[in-house]
Design a protein around this motif. Structure first.
Motif, PDB file in Angstrom:
ATOM      1  N   LYS A  85       0.875  -1.176   0.000  1.00  0.00           N
ATOM      2  CA  LYS A  85       0.000   0.000   0.000  1.00  0.00           C
ATOM      3  C   LYS A  85       0.907   1.219   0.000  1.00  0.00           C
ATOM      4  CE  LYS A  85      -3.736   2.133   2.734  1.00  0.00           C
ATOM      5  NZ  LYS A  85      -4.564   1.968   3.950  1.00  0.00           N
ATOM      6  N   VAL A  86       0.738   2.110  -0.967  1.00  0.00           N
ATOM      7  CA  VAL A  86       1.686   3.201  -1.155  1.00  0.00           C
ATOM      8  C   VAL A  86       0.987   4.552  -1.146  1.00  0.00           C
ATOM      9  CG1 VAL A  86       3.549   4.115  -2.578  1.00  0.00           C
ATOM     10  CG2 VAL A  86       3.073   1.652  -2.604  1.00  0.00           C
ATOM     11  N   TYR A  87       1.369   5.395  -0.217  1.00  0.00           N
ATOM     12  CA  TYR A  87       0.907   6.785  -0.198  1.00  0.00           C
ATOM     13  C   TYR A  87       1.926   7.629  -0.970  1.00  0.00           C
ATOM     14  CZ  TYR A  87      -2.292   5.520   3.617  1.00  0.00           C
ATOM     15  OH  TYR A  87      -3.288   4.949   4.385  1.00  0.00           O
ATOM     16  N   ILE A  88       1.468   8.361  -1.984  1.00  0.00           N
ATOM     17  CA  ILE A  88       2.363   9.248  -2.726  1.00  0.00           C
ATOM     18  C   ILE A  88       2.035  10.691  -2.375  1.00  0.00           C
ATOM     19  CG2 ILE A  88       2.881   7.638  -4.596  1.00  0.00           C
ATOM     20  CD1 ILE A  88       0.760   9.099  -6.291  1.00  0.00           C
ATOM     21  N   ILE A  89       3.074  11.465  -2.121  1.00  0.00           N
ATOM     22  CA  ILE A  89       2.919  12.850  -1.682  1.00  0.00           C
ATOM     23  C   ILE A  89       3.559  13.783  -2.702  1.00  0.00           C
ATOM     24  CG2 ILE A  89       3.431  14.504   0.157  1.00  0.00           C
ATOM     25  CD1 ILE A  89       3.702  12.088   2.040  1.00  0.00           C
ATOM     26  N   GLY A  90       2.856  14.859  -3.018  1.00  0.00           N
ATOM     27  CA  GLY A  90       3.399  15.854  -3.933  1.00  0.00           C
ATOM     28  C   GLY A  90       2.542  17.112  -3.910  1.00  0.00           C
ATOM     29  N   ARG A  91       3.030  18.143  -4.563  1.00  0.00           N
ATOM     30  CA  ARG A  91       2.295  19.408  -4.559  1.00  0.00           C
ATOM     31  C   ARG A  91       1.188  19.457  -5.611  1.00  0.00           C
ATOM     32  NH1 ARG A  91       6.955  24.063  -3.670  1.00  0.00           N
ATOM     33  NH2 ARG A  91       8.648  22.570  -3.779  1.00  0.00           N
ATOM     34  N   ARG A  92       1.377  18.726  -6.723  1.00  0.00           N
ATOM     35  CA  ARG A  92       0.458  18.848  -7.859  1.00  0.00           C
ATOM     36  C   ARG A  92      -0.600  17.753  -7.827  1.00  0.00           C
ATOM     37  NH1 ARG A  92       4.801  18.980 -12.594  1.00  0.00           N
ATOM     38  NH2 ARG A  92       5.696  17.398 -11.206  1.00  0.00           N
ATOM     39  N   LYS A  93      -1.823  18.157  -7.540  1.00  0.00           N
ATOM     40  CA  LYS A  93      -2.926  17.220  -7.385  1.00  0.00           C
ATOM     41  C   LYS A  93      -3.180  16.418  -8.657  1.00  0.00           C
ATOM     42  CE  LYS A  93      -7.728  17.013  -5.792  1.00  0.00           C
ATOM     43  NZ  LYS A  93      -8.877  17.821  -5.311  1.00  0.00           N
ATOM     44  N   ASP A  94      -3.099  17.085  -9.821  1.00  0.00           N
ATOM     45  CA  ASP A  94      -3.388  16.394 -11.077  1.00  0.00           C
ATOM     46  C   ASP A  94      -2.384  15.272 -11.349  1.00  0.00           C
ATOM     47  OD1 ASP A  94      -1.409  18.345 -11.402  1.00  0.00           O
ATOM     48  OD2 ASP A  94      -1.811  18.591 -13.538  1.00  0.00           O
ATOM     49  N   LYS A  95      -1.107  15.541 -11.092  1.00  0.00           N
ATOM     50  CA  LYS A  95      -0.073  14.525 -11.305  1.00  0.00           C
ATOM     51  C   LYS A  95      -0.249  13.357 -10.340  1.00  0.00           C
ATOM     52  CE  LYS A  95       2.304  16.398 -14.655  1.00  0.00           C
ATOM     53  NZ  LYS A  95       2.381  15.733 -15.982  1.00  0.00           N
ATOM     54  N   LEU A  96      -0.618  13.659  -9.114  1.00  0.00           N
ATOM     55  CA  LEU A  96      -0.830  12.607  -8.125  1.00  0.00           C
ATOM     56  C   LEU A  96      -2.000  11.708  -8.524  1.00  0.00           C
ATOM     57  CD1 LEU A  96      -0.414  14.684  -4.843  1.00  0.00           C
ATOM     58  CD2 LEU A  96       1.171  12.950  -5.689  1.00  0.00           C
ATOM     59  N   GLN A  97      -3.062  12.315  -9.009  1.00  0.00           N
ATOM     60  CA  GLN A  97      -4.229  11.533  -9.417  1.00  0.00           C
ATOM     61  C   GLN A  97      -3.921  10.664 -10.634  1.00  0.00           C
ATOM     62  OE1 GLN A  97      -7.080  14.747  -9.781  1.00  0.00           O
ATOM     63  NE2 GLN A  97      -7.919  14.364  -7.731  1.00  0.00           N
TER      64      GLN A  97
END
Length: 299
Positions: free
Chosen positions: A40-52
């Motif tokens: 299970k992997v949580y990815i963190i970043g500033r850009r919501k679109d890229k994360l989605q």
């Protein structure tokens, strides 16, 4: 005998991981590799679109996007609190976020071998603001430090829960730029910040091991010529498939290509599984041999 079988030795099923900068490039490759093998992997970043977009690439729906900023303590606290409420613990944190900072391609030797005048050197080095240089250290060093600190309690709980046999750990994406002496194109701030985070990782590894929290890092990419596909590489070299053998001259990459996503994912799976459970404070250079052909470079 079962412990020597690859499905046991490299098993990451049930593992809970956090990856900063997990929406693109190396971070995304790590996330996809872990999730495809049961984590299970949580990815963190500033850009919501890229994360989605990144989350949609998961095979089992276990890549979870969370907006966050590694340069903000309150943001890191909020992300950690969310994961604590939802899952309660983590086993692996990968501090992968990083930026280039000011660079100075005009200071590279010209084709005829002529070097810039001392006036040109001073002008180029003086041009960036102190704030521009400081940003590289803020993201590449301070951001890594506070990412590690933000998840210490959850890493400790991962050890206590014991959902996997290997102890909790923090991995840091550094750079072979940490070992470079030729800094003109990548920039002094980038190289020295990566050298700093390399030493920071070793220092924290020595301290945190008494809490059964391991720490290590991969020098995964080159500061001048990225060794794995990333947004930085595309910006520098264009959107071309450089993973094909022969797409680069051996003078730039001895293997004549950049690394493939599966190759960085495989390295992370090694570290995250029982296969790498005895590693702490280790340097793992994955660059296709590029560092070995850099004059003056040393491990």
């Amino acid at each position: 005998m079962a412990s020597f079988v690859r499905n046991t030795l490299f098993d990451v099923s049930g593992l809970v991981a956090v990856i900063t900068g997990g929406g693109t490039g190396i971070g995304l490759a790590m996330a996809r590799g872990l999730e495809a093998n049961g984590a299970k992997v949580y990815i963190i970043g500033r850009r919501k679109d890229k994360l989605q977009e990144a989350a949609a690439m998961g095979i089992y729906g276990n890549i979870i996007p969370l907006q966050g900023d590694v340069t903000s303590k309150s943001s890191l606290e909020a992300v950690a609190a969310y994961i604590k409420a939802e899952t309660g613990y983590v086993n692996l944190v990968i501090a992968n976020s990083g930026i280039l900072g000011p660079n100075y391609p005009e200071l590279l030797p010209k084709k005829d071998g002529e070097i810039p005048s001392i006036e040109e050197v001073q002008k180029a080095l003086w041009a960036p603001s102190m704030e521009e240089l400081a940003e590289a250290y803020t993201v590449n060093v301070i951001g890594v430090q506070y990412t590690a600190i933000a998840f210490l309690e959850l890493l400790d709980k991962g050890n206590k829960v014991g959902n996997v046999r290997q102890t909790s750990q923090i991995l840091v994406t550094s750079s072979i730029g940490a070992f470079y002496r030729a800094w003109q194109q990548a920039g002094m701030a980038y190289l020295t910040s990566k050298a700093a985070v390399t030493h920071l990782t070793k220092a924290l590894a020595s301290y945190l091991v008494q809490y059964r929290i391991r720490k290590g890092f991969e020098a995964d990419h080159s500061s001048i010529l990225p060794a794995f596909r990333s947004e930085l590489m595309v910006a520098m070299l264009g959107d071309k498939d450089f993973t094909v053998e022969g797409s680069m001259p051996a003078t730039m990459q001895p293997l004549r290509r950049v690394g493939r996503d599966e190759e960085i994912a495989g390295t992370v799976i090694y570290y995250a599984s029982e296969a790498g459970a005895f590693c702490s404070g280790a340097i793992h250079v994955i660059d296709g041999g590029r560092l070995g052909i850099q004059p003056g470079a040393t491990y």
